[in-house]
Design a protein around this motif. Structure first.
Motif, PDB file in Angstrom:
ATOM      1  N   LEU A 325      -7.375 -10.453   0.075  1.00  0.00           N
ATOM      2  CA  LEU A 325      -5.967 -10.448   0.460  1.00  0.00           C
ATOM      3  C   LEU A 325      -5.277  -9.102   0.255  1.00  0.00           C
ATOM      4  CD1 LEU A 325      -4.722 -13.929  -0.860  1.00  0.00           C
ATOM      5  CD2 LEU A 325      -5.636 -13.326   1.390  1.00  0.00           C
ATOM      6  N   ALA A 326      -5.852  -8.241  -0.591  1.00  0.00           N
ATOM      7  CA  ALA A 326      -5.204  -6.964  -0.913  1.00  0.00           C
ATOM      8  C   ALA A 326      -4.838  -6.144   0.316  1.00  0.00           C
ATOM      9  CB  ALA A 326      -6.094  -6.157  -1.858  1.00  0.00           C
ATOM     10  N   PRO A 327      -5.679  -6.082   1.361  1.00  0.00           N
ATOM     11  CA  PRO A 327      -5.301  -5.264   2.535  1.00  0.00           C
ATOM     12  C   PRO A 327      -4.034  -5.743   3.239  1.00  0.00           C
ATOM     13  CG  PRO A 327      -7.661  -5.716   2.537  1.00  0.00           C
ATOM     14  CD  PRO A 327      -7.065  -6.575   1.463  1.00  0.00           C
ATOM     15  N   LEU A 328      -3.653  -7.002   3.038  1.00  0.00           N
ATOM     16  CA  LEU A 328      -2.441  -7.526   3.667  1.00  0.00           C
ATOM     17  C   LEU A 328      -1.174  -7.158   2.901  1.00  0.00           C
ATOM     18  CD1 LEU A 328      -3.644 -11.152   4.547  1.00  0.00           C
ATOM     19  CD2 LEU A 328      -3.559  -9.160   6.067  1.00  0.00           C
ATOM     20  N   SER A 329      -1.326  -6.724   1.659  1.00  0.00           N
ATOM     21  CA  SER A 329      -0.166  -6.438   0.815  1.00  0.00           C
ATOM     22  C   SER A 329       0.454  -5.095   1.171  1.00  0.00           C
ATOM     23  CB  SER A 329      -0.556  -6.467  -0.665  1.00  0.00           C
ATOM     24  OG  SER A 329      -1.488  -5.435  -0.961  1.00  0.00           O
ATOM     25  N   ILE A 330       1.755  -4.966   0.914  1.00  0.00           N
ATOM     26  CA  ILE A 330       2.503  -3.736   1.184  1.00  0.00           C
ATOM     27  C   ILE A 330       3.089  -3.228  -0.130  1.00  0.00           C
ATOM     28  CG2 ILE A 330       4.445  -2.686   2.392  1.00  0.00           C
ATOM     29  CD1 ILE A 330       2.273  -3.460   4.299  1.00  0.00           C
ATOM     30  N   ILE A 356      -0.479   5.542  -6.230  1.00  0.00           N
ATOM     31  CA  ILE A 356      -0.911   4.725  -7.372  1.00  0.00           C
ATOM     32  C   ILE A 356      -1.784   3.571  -6.894  1.00  0.00           C
ATOM     33  CG2 ILE A 356      -0.109   3.168  -9.194  1.00  0.00           C
ATOM     34  CD1 ILE A 356       2.323   4.890  -9.521  1.00  0.00           C
ATOM     35  N   ARG A 357      -1.425   2.968  -5.788  1.00  0.00           N
ATOM     36  CA  ARG A 357      -2.200   1.866  -5.217  1.00  0.00           C
ATOM     37  C   ARG A 357      -3.639   2.307  -4.941  1.00  0.00           C
ATOM     38  NH1 ARG A 357      -1.240  -2.595  -1.314  1.00  0.00           N
ATOM     39  NH2 ARG A 357      -2.944  -2.640   0.192  1.00  0.00           N
ATOM     40  N   ARG A 358      -3.790   3.460  -4.276  1.00  0.00           N
ATOM     41  CA  ARG A 358      -5.136   3.920  -3.953  1.00  0.00           C
ATOM     42  C   ARG A 358      -5.928   4.268  -5.205  1.00  0.00           C
ATOM     43  NH1 ARG A 358      -6.322   7.709   1.034  1.00  0.00           N
ATOM     44  NH2 ARG A 358      -8.370   7.112   0.200  1.00  0.00           N
ATOM     45  N   ALA A 359      -5.283   4.910  -6.171  1.00  0.00           N
ATOM     46  CA  ALA A 359      -5.993   5.257  -7.413  1.00  0.00           C
ATOM     47  C   ALA A 359      -6.435   4.006  -8.159  1.00  0.00           C
ATOM     48  CB  ALA A 359      -5.092   6.117  -8.294  1.00  0.00           C
ATOM     49  N   SER A 360      -5.600   2.974  -8.159  1.00  0.00           N
ATOM     50  CA  SER A 360      -5.945   1.735  -8.855  1.00  0.00           C
ATOM     51  C   SER A 360      -7.075   1.000  -8.146  1.00  0.00           C
ATOM     52  CB  SER A 360      -4.721   0.830  -8.983  1.00  0.00           C
ATOM     53  OG  SER A 360      -4.312   0.342  -7.722  1.00  0.00           O
ATOM     54  N   MET A 361      -7.047   1.000  -6.821  1.00  0.00           N
ATOM     55  CA  MET A 361      -8.100   0.331  -6.066  1.00  0.00           C
ATOM     56  C   MET A 361      -9.430   1.071  -6.202  1.00  0.00           C
ATOM     57  SD  MET A 361      -5.948  -0.982  -2.713  1.00  0.00           S
ATOM     58  CE  MET A 361      -7.117  -2.234  -2.171  1.00  0.00           C
ATOM     59  N   ALA A 362      -9.347   2.376  -6.404  1.00  0.00           N
ATOM     60  CA  ALA A 362     -10.580   3.130  -6.656  1.00  0.00           C
ATOM     61  C   ALA A 362     -11.252   2.681  -7.949  1.00  0.00           C
ATOM     62  CB  ALA A 362     -10.275   4.628  -6.695  1.00  0.00           C
ATOM     63  N   GLN A 363     -10.472   2.214  -8.912  1.00  0.00           N
ATOM     64  CA  GLN A 363     -11.021   1.752 -10.181  1.00  0.00           C
ATOM     65  C   GLN A 363     -11.955   0.556 -10.005  1.00  0.00           C
ATOM     66  OE1 GLN A 363     -10.316   3.032 -13.535  1.00  0.00           O
ATOM     67  NE2 GLN A 363      -9.743   4.737 -12.213  1.00  0.00           N
ATOM     68  N   VAL A 364     -11.726  -0.235  -8.956  1.00  0.00           N
ATOM     69  CA  VAL A 364     -12.551  -1.422  -8.735  1.00  0.00           C
ATOM     70  C   VAL A 364     -13.394  -1.300  -7.468  1.00  0.00           C
ATOM     71  CG1 VAL A 364     -11.097  -3.007 -10.038  1.00  0.00           C
ATOM     72  CG2 VAL A 364     -10.552  -2.551  -7.641  1.00  0.00           C
ATOM     73  N   GLY A 365     -13.442  -0.091  -6.902  1.00  0.00           N
ATOM     74  CA  GLY A 365     -14.295   0.139  -5.746  1.00  0.00           C
ATOM     75  C   GLY A 365     -13.735  -0.342  -4.433  1.00  0.00           C
ATOM     76  N   TRP A 366     -12.415  -0.502  -4.332  1.00  0.00           N
ATOM     77  CA  TRP A 366     -11.803  -1.010  -3.105  1.00  0.00           C
ATOM     78  C   TRP A 366     -11.071   0.075  -2.324  1.00  0.00           C
ATOM     79  CZ3 TRP A 366      -8.863  -5.798  -5.514  1.00  0.00           C
ATOM     80  CH2 TRP A 366      -9.796  -6.682  -6.090  1.00  0.00           C
ATOM     81  N   ASP A 367     -11.094   1.317  -2.772  1.00  0.00           N
ATOM     82  CA  ASP A 367     -10.288   2.347  -2.127  1.00  0.00           C
ATOM     83  C   ASP A 367     -10.874   2.746  -0.777  1.00  0.00           C
ATOM     84  OD1 ASP A 367      -8.303   4.318  -1.773  1.00  0.00           O
ATOM     85  OD2 ASP A 367      -9.644   5.862  -2.561  1.00  0.00           O
ATOM     86  N   GLY A 368     -10.001   3.131   0.105  1.00  0.00           N
ATOM     87  CA  GLY A 368     -10.387   3.625   1.413  1.00  0.00           C
ATOM     88  C   GLY A 368      -9.152   3.979   2.193  1.00  0.00           C
ATOM     89  N   ALA A 369      -9.308   4.823   3.202  1.00  0.00           N
ATOM     90  CA  ALA A 369      -8.155   5.278   3.983  1.00  0.00           C
ATOM     91  C   ALA A 369      -7.683   4.239   4.984  1.00  0.00           C
ATOM     92  CB  ALA A 369      -8.505   6.574   4.710  1.00  0.00           C
ATOM     93  N   ALA A 370      -8.532   3.246   5.280  1.00  0.00           N
ATOM     94  CA  ALA A 370      -8.145   2.224   6.244  1.00  0.00           C
ATOM     95  C   ALA A 370      -6.922   1.463   5.731  1.00  0.00           C
ATOM     96  CB  ALA A 370      -9.300   1.254   6.473  1.00  0.00           C
ATOM     97  N   GLY A 371      -5.969   1.214   6.610  1.00  0.00           N
ATOM     98  CA  GLY A 371      -4.765   0.488   6.223  1.00  0.00           C
ATOM     99  C   GLY A 371      -3.618   1.390   5.806  1.00  0.00           C
ATOM    100  N   TYR A 372      -3.820   2.707   5.840  1.00  0.00           N
ATOM    101  CA  TYR A 372      -2.760   3.657   5.498  1.00  0.00           C
ATOM    102  C   TYR A 372      -2.447   4.516   6.723  1.00  0.00           C
ATOM    103  CZ  TYR A 372      -3.911   2.386   0.711  1.00  0.00           C
ATOM    104  OH  TYR A 372      -4.148   1.678  -0.438  1.00  0.00           O
ATOM    105  N   SER A 373      -1.179   4.829   6.903  1.00  0.00           N
ATOM    106  CA  SER A 373      -0.795   5.641   8.049  1.00  0.00           C
ATOM    107  C   SER A 373      -1.273   7.076   7.909  1.00  0.00           C
ATOM    108  CB  SER A 373       0.735   5.611   8.216  1.00  0.00           C
ATOM    109  OG  SER A 373       1.194   4.281   8.349  1.00  0.00           O
ATOM    110  N   TRP A 374      -1.304   7.580   6.688  1.00  0.00           N
ATOM    111  CA  TRP A 374      -1.828   8.912   6.396  1.00  0.00           C
ATOM    112  C   TRP A 374      -2.856   8.794   5.274  1.00  0.00           C
ATOM    113  CZ3 TRP A 374       3.143   8.337   8.066  1.00  0.00           C
ATOM    114  CH2 TRP A 374       3.611   9.234   9.035  1.00  0.00           C
ATOM    115  N   ASP A 375      -3.880   9.618   5.319  1.00  0.00           N
ATOM    116  CA  ASP A 375      -4.877   9.662   4.254  1.00  0.00           C
ATOM    117  C   ASP A 375      -4.543  10.827   3.328  1.00  0.00           C
ATOM    118  OD1 ASP A 375      -7.031   9.723   2.568  1.00  0.00           O
ATOM    119  OD2 ASP A 375      -8.542  10.037   4.129  1.00  0.00           O
ATOM    120  N   ALA A 376      -4.083  10.501   2.123  1.00  0.00           N
ATOM    121  CA  ALA A 376      -3.650  11.546   1.189  1.00  0.00           C
ATOM    122  C   ALA A 376      -4.800  12.435   0.738  1.00  0.00           C
ATOM    123  CB  ALA A 376      -2.989  10.904  -0.035  1.00  0.00           C
TER     124      ALA A 376
END
Length: 453
Positions: A325-330, A356-376
């Protein structure tokens, strides 16, 4: 000073001074200047009624939000700190005279507030046909949970339902018809599919300063301030009204990670009220004390107050459901910004909450640029030093690689109840999560990191 008078009785006399702005509380009616409902009228209030003390508190939250939105900061001498005076109708002026409401608002928004209560025997819910005459619970639930559609609130709902299989919740969301409202509805449908509709009730509050129209006794000026800090008070007072309709002990849950709760400024330019204080422990404690003085006893609980965002993801009670469900969250500060450059709307990718969202998702292996308008981490156009979109990323890089003394934790407000060490640990761990994510950066971001270190 900008002055406002809130009227819950539309027949009461208007202020003689034309400079006093009028906030007319008439749910579902075109004459209102506090707009509640959209096409659905005043459906938020259908079928339940809170005690008068909680309704008056909700009126304060609604008024503060509308005052915040209609008072432009650029007109203040320092372009930030406003002097705001509000006359508020209440059932008992004695309670309001003895409650420390103004310091709570001062701390939350960074302004100087003056609240004067005046007696109004007429209920704020008078003439609403679908509202019971007596105090009536909103639903058979065990708690009210704020539900923004962000990753923290999604995790909070999942954990609360997993923690107790018999627990039922009423989810409260607030929106003005934006992208976040779509996320809230999509997530609610998925959660109900998983846990059952009987465990999740919901109330959606559409509230804002009303656009001017010919039916209003004194329309509000057209400008709208976008640095609003009082939204959290609206959110919490609406939740407290819902909870108090059930019982004085029914809790209000506000799931937000402790790192963003204390929100230590990344740079000196972001000090003070320029950093939000929505769930800062000093704000929550001060608000709790004030509402008890006003006769509202419901506790405000943040289950994530001593956890980073990465920790709440890693320790969730249902990681499979949360990951799906995380990809649906804003989690974004401005999820509709991308439409102006014809990019997909959603999480922008460059604001502080998105980082912060991306850094936190990286902690559990869920990070990725998909779902973001810009890739930081790779967007060359984003990392141009001349673009404002890069300001949060530059501040994060400057902040996480700087030598930060422990006393910086107090720069956004005092830490009550002797919990300095606990929040210091949360802050340091949150910085580590951001640093780990940036250390894995490649390309343009890596060059920017190296240049600012």
């Amino acid at each position: 000073m900008t002055s406002f008078r809130v009227r819950s009785d539309p027949t009461s006399e208007l202020p003689h001074d034309d400079s006093v702005l009028v906030l007319d509380w008439e749910p579902g009616r075109p004459s209102a200047t506090i707009q509640i409902g959209r096409q659905a009228g005043a459906r938020f209030f259908d079928g339940w009624r809170a005690p008068r003390e909680a309704l008056d508190l909700f009126m304060l939250g609604a008024a503060a939000y509308c005052v915040d939105k209609t008072s432009m900061r650029h007109s203040a001498p320092d372009h930030w700190t406003r002097e705001l005076h509000v006359e508020l109708p209440v059932g008992s002026t004695d309670r309001w005279d003895n409650a420390a409401v103004e310091p709570v608002l001062d701390f939350l928004t960074g302004d100087r507030w003056s609240i004067r209560s005046y007696h109004e025997s007429r209920s704020p819910l008078a003439d609403l046909r679908r509202v019971p005459e007596e105090v009536t619970p909103v639903a058979e639930v065990d708690g009210v949970c704020l539900f923004s559609g962000g990753l923290d609130s999604l995790t909070g709902v999942i954990d609360l339902l997993e923690e107790d299989p018999d627990r039922k919740l009423c989810l409260l969301s607030h929106n003005e018809g934006d992208k976040a409202s779509t996320a809230q509805q999509e997530l609610l449908a998925k959660l109900r599919d998983h846990y059952g509709k009987e465990r999740l009730q919901d109330r959606r509050l559409f509230l804002r300063p009303a656009p001017a129209n010919r039916h209003q006794a004194r329309p509000l000026p057209p400008g709208r301030e976008n640095t609003t800090r009082a939204r959290s008070l609206l959110f919490l007072t609406a939740a407290l009204a819902l909870a108090s309709s059930i019982s004085p002990t029914t809790p209000v849950y506000i799931p937000e990670n402790g790192f963003i709760g204390i929100n230590v400024p990344l740079t000196r330019a972001r000090s003070g009220s320029y950093s939000t204080r929505t769930t800062h422990p000093f704000f929550i404690k001060s608000l709790g004390s004030a509402i008890r003085d006003l006769g509202v006893e419901n506790p405000i609980l943040n289950p994530f107050r001593l956890k980073t965002k990465g920790q709440i993801l890693a320790e969730t009670r249902n990681p499979e459901l949360l990951e799906s469900l995380a990809p649906l969250s804003i989690s974004c500060s401005h999820p509709e910004a991308a439409r102006y450059v014809k990019r997909p709307q959603g999480n922008c990718g460059y604001c502080f909450p998105c980082i912060i969202r991306r850094a936190s998702m990286a902690q559990v292996g869920w990070d990725g640029a998909a779902g973001y308008s810009w890739d930081a981490l790779s967007g060359a156009d984003l990392l141009d030093r001349n673009t404002r979109r890069a300001s949060d990323l530059r501040a994060v890089i400057s902040g996480v690689y700087a030598e930060r003394p422990d006393r910086d934790i107090l720069r956004n407000g005092p830490i009550p109840d002797g919990e300095h060490k606990e929040f210091l640990r949360v802050w340091r761990t949150g910085l580590d999560e951001l640093r780990d994510w940036l250390n894995n950066a490649t390309g343009a971001t890596n060059a920017l990191v190296s240049g600012l270190r």
